[in-house]
Enzyme design. Sequence first.
Site, PDB file in Angstrom:
ATOM      1  N   CYS A 171       0.826  -1.206   0.000  1.00  0.00           N
ATOM      2  CA  CYS A 171       0.000   0.000   0.000  1.00  0.00           C
ATOM      3  C   CYS A 171       0.863   1.260   0.000  1.00  0.00           C
ATOM      4  O   CYS A 171       1.966   1.274   0.562  1.00  0.00           O
ATOM      5  CB  CYS A 171      -0.923  -0.007   1.218  1.00  0.00           C
ATOM      6  SG  CYS A 171      -2.103   1.360   1.270  1.00  0.00           S
ATOM      7  N   SER A 228       0.554   3.980   1.601  1.00  0.00           N
ATOM      8  CA  SER A 228       0.791   4.612   2.902  1.00  0.00           C
ATOM      9  C   SER A 228       2.147   4.206   3.472  1.00  0.00           C
ATOM     10  O   SER A 228       2.855   5.022   4.075  1.00  0.00           O
ATOM     11  CB  SER A 228      -0.325   4.236   3.880  1.00  0.00           C
ATOM     12  OG  SER A 228      -1.570   4.705   3.429  1.00  0.00           O
ATOM     13  N   HIS A 260       5.092   6.108   1.894  1.00  0.00           N
ATOM     14  CA  HIS A 260       5.375   7.424   2.473  1.00  0.00           C
ATOM     15  C   HIS A 260       6.420   7.316   3.582  1.00  0.00           C
ATOM     16  O   HIS A 260       7.286   8.187   3.724  1.00  0.00           O
ATOM     17  CB  HIS A 260       4.103   8.047   3.037  1.00  0.00           C
ATOM     18  CG  HIS A 260       3.220   8.666   1.998  1.00  0.00           C
ATOM     19  ND1 HIS A 260       3.645   9.685   1.168  1.00  0.00           N
ATOM     20  CD2 HIS A 260       1.933   8.428   1.660  1.00  0.00           C
ATOM     21  CE1 HIS A 260       2.663  10.049   0.357  1.00  0.00           C
ATOM     22  NE2 HIS A 260       1.608   9.296   0.634  1.00  0.00           N
ATOM     23  N   HIS A 263       0.413  -2.612   6.947  1.00  0.00           N
ATOM     24  CA  HIS A 263      -0.789  -2.379   7.749  1.00  0.00           C
ATOM     25  C   HIS A 263      -2.014  -3.064   7.163  1.00  0.00           C
ATOM     26  O   HIS A 263      -3.070  -3.090   7.793  1.00  0.00           O
ATOM     27  CB  HIS A 263      -1.060  -0.870   7.856  1.00  0.00           C
ATOM     28  CG  HIS A 263      -1.360  -0.219   6.544  1.00  0.00           C
ATOM     29  ND1 HIS A 263      -0.376   0.111   5.642  1.00  0.00           N
ATOM     30  CD2 HIS A 263      -2.529   0.137   5.972  1.00  0.00           C
ATOM     31  CE1 HIS A 263      -0.922   0.637   4.575  1.00  0.00           C
ATOM     32  NE2 HIS A 263      -2.236   0.676   4.741  1.00  0.00           N
TER      33      HIS A 263
END
Length: 370
Positions: A41, A43, A46, A62
């Site tokens: 993912c 996220s 980042h 996650h």
Amino acid sequence: MRTALAAVLYESGKPMVIEEVTVLPPQAGEVTVRMKAAGVCHSDLHVIKGDLPMTCPIILGHEGAGIVEEVGAGVTSVQPGDHVIPIWRASCGRCEYCLNGRPALCDMGTAMRFTGTMPDGQTRFRNGLGDSIRHYAGVSTFSSLSTMPEAAVVKIDADFPLWKAALIGCGVITGVGAVTYAARVMPGTTVAVYGCGGIGLNIIQGAKLVSASQIIAVDTKANKETWARQMGATHFVDASQGDPVQAVRDLTKGRGVDYAFEAVGLPQPIEQAYDSVRKGGTCVVSGICRADARAAINVNQLVYAEKTLKGTLYGSARPRIDLIHLIAMHRQGHLLLDELLTRTYPLEQINEAYESLERGEVARSLILWE
């Protein structure tokens, strides 16, 4: 104590290191999960790039699914052998946010996300030198074995494929939830979606589920059109070829859309999504930006055009309830999951998986364990 193979980020801007780590046993109110699938993912990217600073070393991941291997004292909702989806924003169930149906805003999940620890302030991972390794979002699904709070797992039926469960755990619930809970899109209305990655594709799918009449997908990569239309987009705008705001307005006879969604995590598409909304319309931001990102918004439009600008975390959903609902929707043939998965990788190729994600080569990809 047990060992696991994990992808450890020792320094932002550097590749993750695949190594064996020690996983401490679950304490009271905790469970240890044998991961079977983990989502690649944006996220996490980042954090890898340093856009969202986290203390290292840390095990990211996650989005995932697995099987409970051990439970600590006092755990009652699951037992060894249960199949579960980790919740990356665990919630206490007692605070005002939880009681008002907004568990993603619970301080418990917020604290674990930013401290990289369990609720007691400690960690359950150690590297070969005995050094503590931090957790990401309380679940760290990029470890083949991960200890997490009981509040961070949802039990699912054992006959539901775990790779599908992993897809639902973040991308699907966030995208569909943004439509149904954050924006509350009405049937027959018009929608524009800026960004056709894992979240954006599921926003498109959510808009189709609620019978939006026009669903305009916007992306700077033309290869995303096939996936977007598969999920339900009626039109596609290549933002690299001109002004996407004007294109959206042209497709809506100059009016603008009733709802616009940003699923990229950059200031410019946030601004574009906002500018694409008609008078009285709603713009919803679901993309995660750099910690220092700022978007320039025409504030007068909030007043004169009565626009609404809002954000959504985890699709503003209730994971313990809505993850189960989404599984039921897929079983009934209403929710597409197979079509979302582009590639799978072993954990050893996780850095390559993130390179492919950053290049826009995948709709969604998974790390799979046998």
